[in-house]
Design a protein around this motif. Structure first.
Motif, short mmCIF file in Angstrom:
data_model
loop_
_atom_site.label_atom_id
_atom_site.label_comp_id
_atom_site.label_asym_id
_atom_site.label_seq_id
_atom_site.Cartn_x
_atom_site.Cartn_y
_atom_site.Cartn_z
N LEU A 77 0.82 -1.12 -0.02
CA LEU A 77 0.01 -0.16 -0.17
C LEU A 77 0.83 1.47 0.05
CD1 LEU A 77 -3.02 1.26 0.31
CD2 LEU A 77 -2.61 0.95 2.70
N LYS A 78 0.63 2.13 -1.03
CA LYS A 78 1.32 3.48 -1.05
C LYS A 78 0.70 4.68 -0.06
CE LYS A 78 2.65 4.59 -5.31
NZ LYS A 78 2.76 4.77 -6.50
N ARG A 79 -0.65 4.56 -0.37
CA ARG A 79 -1.66 5.62 0.12
C ARG A 79 -2.97 5.72 -0.22
NH1 ARG A 79 0.28 8.14 -4.29
NH2 ARG A 79 -1.21 9.54 -5.59
N ILE A 80 -3.80 5.99 0.67
CA ILE A 80 -5.17 6.09 0.43
C ILE A 80 -5.80 7.58 0.39
CG2 ILE A 80 -7.36 5.59 1.57
CD1 ILE A 80 -6.22 3.34 2.87
N LYS A 81 -6.63 7.66 -0.48
CA LYS A 81 -6.95 9.22 -0.92
C LYS A 81 -8.41 9.04 -1.42
CE LYS A 81 -6.24 13.50 -3.28
NZ LYS A 81 -5.46 14.20 -4.23
N ASP A 82 -9.30 9.73 -0.54
CA ASP A 82 -10.66 9.58 -0.88
C ASP A 82 -11.24 8.12 -1.03
OD1 ASP A 82 -10.96 12.31 -0.84
OD2 ASP A 82 -10.38 12.40 -3.25
N SER A 83 -11.54 7.77 -2.00
CA SER A 83 -12.12 6.33 -2.18
C SER A 83 -11.13 5.27 -2.91
CB SER A 83 -13.47 6.30 -2.56
OG SER A 83 -13.55 6.86 -3.79
N ILE A 84 -9.97 5.68 -3.13
CA ILE A 84 -8.86 5.08 -3.81
C ILE A 84 -7.70 4.77 -3.20
CG2 ILE A 84 -7.53 5.33 -5.91
CD1 ILE A 84 -9.24 7.49 -6.95
N MET A 85 -7.49 3.53 -3.20
CA MET A 85 -6.33 2.85 -2.58
C MET A 85 -5.17 2.84 -3.75
SD MET A 85 -6.55 -0.58 -0.16
CE MET A 85 -7.74 -0.60 1.12
N TYR A 86 -3.90 3.40 -3.34
CA TYR A 86 -2.80 3.31 -4.33
C TYR A 86 -1.92 2.51 -3.92
CZ TYR A 86 -4.97 7.78 -6.08
OH TYR A 86 -5.65 8.93 -6.45
N VAL A 87 -1.63 1.43 -4.83
CA VAL A 87 -0.87 0.27 -4.44
C VAL A 87 0.12 0.12 -5.57
CG1 VAL A 87 -2.54 -1.00 -3.19
CG2 VAL A 87 -2.22 -1.45 -5.78
N GLU A 88 1.37 -0.82 -4.90
CA GLU A 88 2.29 -1.09 -5.96
C GLU A 88 2.38 -2.79 -5.94
OE1 GLU A 88 5.90 2.22 -5.59
OE2 GLU A 88 5.95 0.41 -4.42
N ILE A 89 2.44 -3.32 -7.04
CA ILE A 89 2.42 -4.78 -7.29
C ILE A 89 3.75 -5.26 -7.84
CG2 ILE A 89 1.16 -6.56 -8.13
CD1 ILE A 89 -1.19 -5.11 -8.33
N ASN A 90 4.64 -6.16 -7.16
CA ASN A 90 5.68 -6.61 -7.51
C ASN A 90 5.66 -8.09 -7.12
OD1 ASN A 90 8.29 -7.17 -8.76
ND2 ASN A 90 9.27 -5.92 -7.08
N TYR A 91 5.26 -8.65 -8.37
CA TYR A 91 4.88 -10.13 -8.37
C TYR A 91 6.14 -11.10 -8.65
CZ TYR A 91 2.27 -14.72 -8.32
OH TYR A 91 1.83 -15.99 -8.11
N PRO A 92 6.98 -11.70 -7.63
CA PRO A 92 8.29 -12.31 -7.96
C PRO A 92 7.83 -13.61 -8.88
CG PRO A 92 7.72 -12.47 -5.93
CD PRO A 92 6.56 -11.73 -6.35
#
Length: 127
Positions: A77-92
């Motif tokens: 999880l990077k951050r949450i703003k309003d109704s949006i979750m900003y995420v990073e996905i790094n699938y090994p």
């Protein structure tokens, strides 16, 4: 013989109605009633690549995003703003069992849903 023809026509009609009323499911979203979670990748693809950092957004509609939980390998999880979750996905690639990343999303009202219905299955491709 006429009765069989009528029964056949009626059954075809009901099959057609059932197929046309089916809800079209988007594999990148989960929906229950008026609640919806949608995954949007930064590059608008419908897949990610192994061992590459992918920015994504989880957009929540009619759901309290701060009381929601996301689970999945390589997701941060990077951050949450309003109704949006900003995420990073790094699938090994290492120790991967399949070319699909399962993202389980828990939110208020999802308790009655089966785990499969609360999961976004994101395809993963090799570089």
């Amino acid at each position: 013989m006429k009765l069989l023809q009528h029964l056949f026509i009626i059954s075809i009609f009901f099959i057609f109605l059932n197929c046309s009323n089916e809800k079209k499911n988007d594999p990148m979203s989960i929906e229950i009633g008026d609640k919806k979670v949608e995954l949007k990748l930064q590059d608008e693809n419908k897949f990610i690549k192994y061992d590459v950092m992918n920015d994504a957004q989880l957009i929540f509609t009619n759901i309290d995003v701060k009381s929601s939980v996301i689970l999945g390998r390589g997701i941060s999880l990077k951050r949450i703003k309003d109704s949006i979750m900003y995420v990073e996905i790094n699938y090994p690639l290492k120790n991967s069992k399949s070319d699909t990343l399962d993202i389980l999303i828990n939110f208020d009202g999802a308790e009655e849903m089966d785990l499969r219905d609360r999961t976004i299955r994101l395809p993963v491709k090799r570089n």
